[in-house]
Design an enzyme around this catalytic site. Structure first.
Site, PDB file in Angstrom:
ATOM      1  N   GLY A 172       0.818  -1.204   0.000  1.00 29.27           N
ATOM      2  CA  GLY A 172       0.000   0.000   0.000  1.00 29.27           C
ATOM      3  C   GLY A 172       0.846   1.244   0.000  1.00 29.27           C
ATOM      4  N   ASP A 173       1.980   1.181   0.683  1.00 31.21           N
ATOM      5  CA  ASP A 173       2.959   2.264   0.678  1.00 31.21           C
ATOM      6  C   ASP A 173       3.883   2.173  -0.533  1.00 31.21           C
ATOM      7  OD1 ASP A 173       2.727   3.831   3.274  1.00 31.21           O
ATOM      8  OD2 ASP A 173       2.835   1.802   4.057  1.00 31.21           O
ATOM      9  N   LEU A 174       4.455   0.998  -0.765  1.00 31.60           N
ATOM     10  CA  LEU A 174       5.550   0.872  -1.721  1.00 31.60           C
ATOM     11  C   LEU A 174       5.107   1.056  -3.165  1.00 31.60           C
ATOM     12  CD1 LEU A 174       7.455  -2.122  -0.089  1.00 31.60           C
ATOM     13  CD2 LEU A 174       7.916   0.312   0.151  1.00 31.60           C
ATOM     14  N   ALA A 177       4.410   4.585  -3.714  1.00 33.39           N
ATOM     15  CA  ALA A 177       5.671   5.329  -3.781  1.00 33.39           C
ATOM     16  C   ALA A 177       6.295   5.259  -5.168  1.00 33.39           C
ATOM     17  CB  ALA A 177       6.645   4.786  -2.741  1.00 33.39           C
TER      18      ALA A 177
END
Length: 383
Positions: A172-174, A177
């Site tokens: 969800g972050d990576l 990003a």
């Protein structure tokens, strides 16, 4: 010289999504200055550590390498003035606060654009920014788990008889990003042609919907709601993990040619004739899974892999110690040693997967100490 060595980035991000994005830019040579609030990034204090008094742990080290640190308090008029002077010399500002946070300090995009019309202002949030599409979710906190749950990842991850399961890495972050970095580079290319800066916005929730593209078209085409299938694939077979005598391996033999090679290795040529097409195999996947599992059950992974190597796409299911021991990973410089401040030891972090022949990215130096570069950055950037 890196591909982005002429780029100056002010990184106001913390935790994972924003720092990973700016780390990628730093790997490619950008001068990334991490602007940290008083006390620094929340992740500085997160384990693991090599010693109890380490200035930061592995979480912070892993995604903040190659950056410089300046501690500023946006509630302080003098610090805000220092920040605005840096903005005048910056190419990119990246932040991952909740929507509306920068407005509280009178440091929102519109204010910064007045100081630097060519600025690329890039926000990465759970639910995006009203400037690019207003929703009722904006302003709410979001982390990887929230994005995976809302975006549909958890509902298709895990075994059919088990609960919804998040993917191990913080995708969800990576993934958000990586998409954000692509958006920033696109905005920089547009500025190169036109001289025009702009706002770049990436939402974690949106990114997970994009990553789950398969479920979107499946639902559109069939009205079905895809669910959990373990390690299987909804439209391909064999495409799954299978248990050998000493561990698990994966086999992706869904093409007709790979299926034939698999059946020959199993000494079961009749299965090729009985199941000549992918649809045939998918329809009777439970019987065929049992056939493959039975063939592997009394064989070591090495025996199976030796029989299939070069003929059928296959691989062992590795843990991180296996990754550390894999010559491929070392040949590709995917494990990097960096200094751990306060310790005589070096630590290992993941290298960069982006390879370039003329301007190869470099993982750079260790992550910075809090405010380590305050004087040098203000001096260099304000010349």
């Amino acid at each position: 010289m890196g591909a982005l060595s002429d780029l100056r980035v002010l990184d106001l991000t913390q935790v994972l999504a924003g720092p990973y994005c700016t780390m990628l830019l730093a790997d490619m040579g950008a001068d990334v200055v991490k602007i940290e609030r008083p006390g620094g990034d929340l992740m500085r204090s997160k384990q693991p550590f090599t010693e109890e008094d380490d200035p930061y742990g592995g979480y912070f080290q892993s995604v903040n390498r190659g950056k410089r640190s300046v501690e500023l308090d946006f509630g302080d008029e003098s610090d805000r003035a220092d920040f605005l002077r840096l903005v005048e010399k910056a190419d990119v500002v990246v932040e991952n606060y909740r929507a509306g946070t920068m407005e509280r300090f009178d440091l929102e995009y519109e204010r910064l654009r007045e100081r630097n019309p060519e600025l690329i202002y890039a926000s990465i949030r759970g639910f995006g920014d009203p400037r690019t599409g207003e929703t009722d979710r904006q302003g709410r906190p979001a982390f990887d788990l929230i994005a995976q749950a809302l975006g549909g990842v958890m509902e298709i991850t895990g075994h059919p008889d088990g609960p919804p399961t998040k993917v191990g890495p913080g995708i969800g972050d990576l993934f958000a990003a990586v998409l954000h970095g692509m958006g920033i580079l696109g905005a920089l290319h547009h500025r190169e042609r036109t001289g025009e800066g702009q706002y770049v916005d990436t939402a974690m929730y949106d990114s997970m919907v994009s990553m789950c593209e398969r479920t979107v078209y499946q639902h559109s085409y069939t009205s079905d709601v895809p669910g959990r299938e373990g390690n299987a694939h909804p439209t391909l077979f064999p495409y799954d993990a299978f248990e050998a005598w000493d561990g698990y391996l994966v086999v992706a033999a869904f093409s007709d040619g790979h299926w034939q090679s698999l059946c020959e290795a199993m000494n079961r040529p009749e299965l090729v004739e009985e199941y000549p097409t992918g649809d045939d195999r998918l329809e009777d996947r439970e019987r065929l899974r049992a056939e493959i599992e039975s063939w592997m059950a009394d064989k070591t992974m090495k025996t199976v892999l030796d029989k299939l190597d070069g003929l059928v796409p296959c691989a062992p299911v590795q843990d991180v110690s296996d990754v550390f021991a894999d010559p491929h990973i070392h040949d590709r410089d995917m494990l990097v040693s960096v200094e751990q401040p306060g310790s005589d030891e070096t630590v290992t972090i993941a290298g960069t997967p982006i390879k370039m022949t003329e301007t190869p990215p470099e993982p750079g130096t260790r992550a910075p100490l809090l405010d380590e570069h305050h004087e040098s950055v203000l001096r260099e950037w304000n010349r």
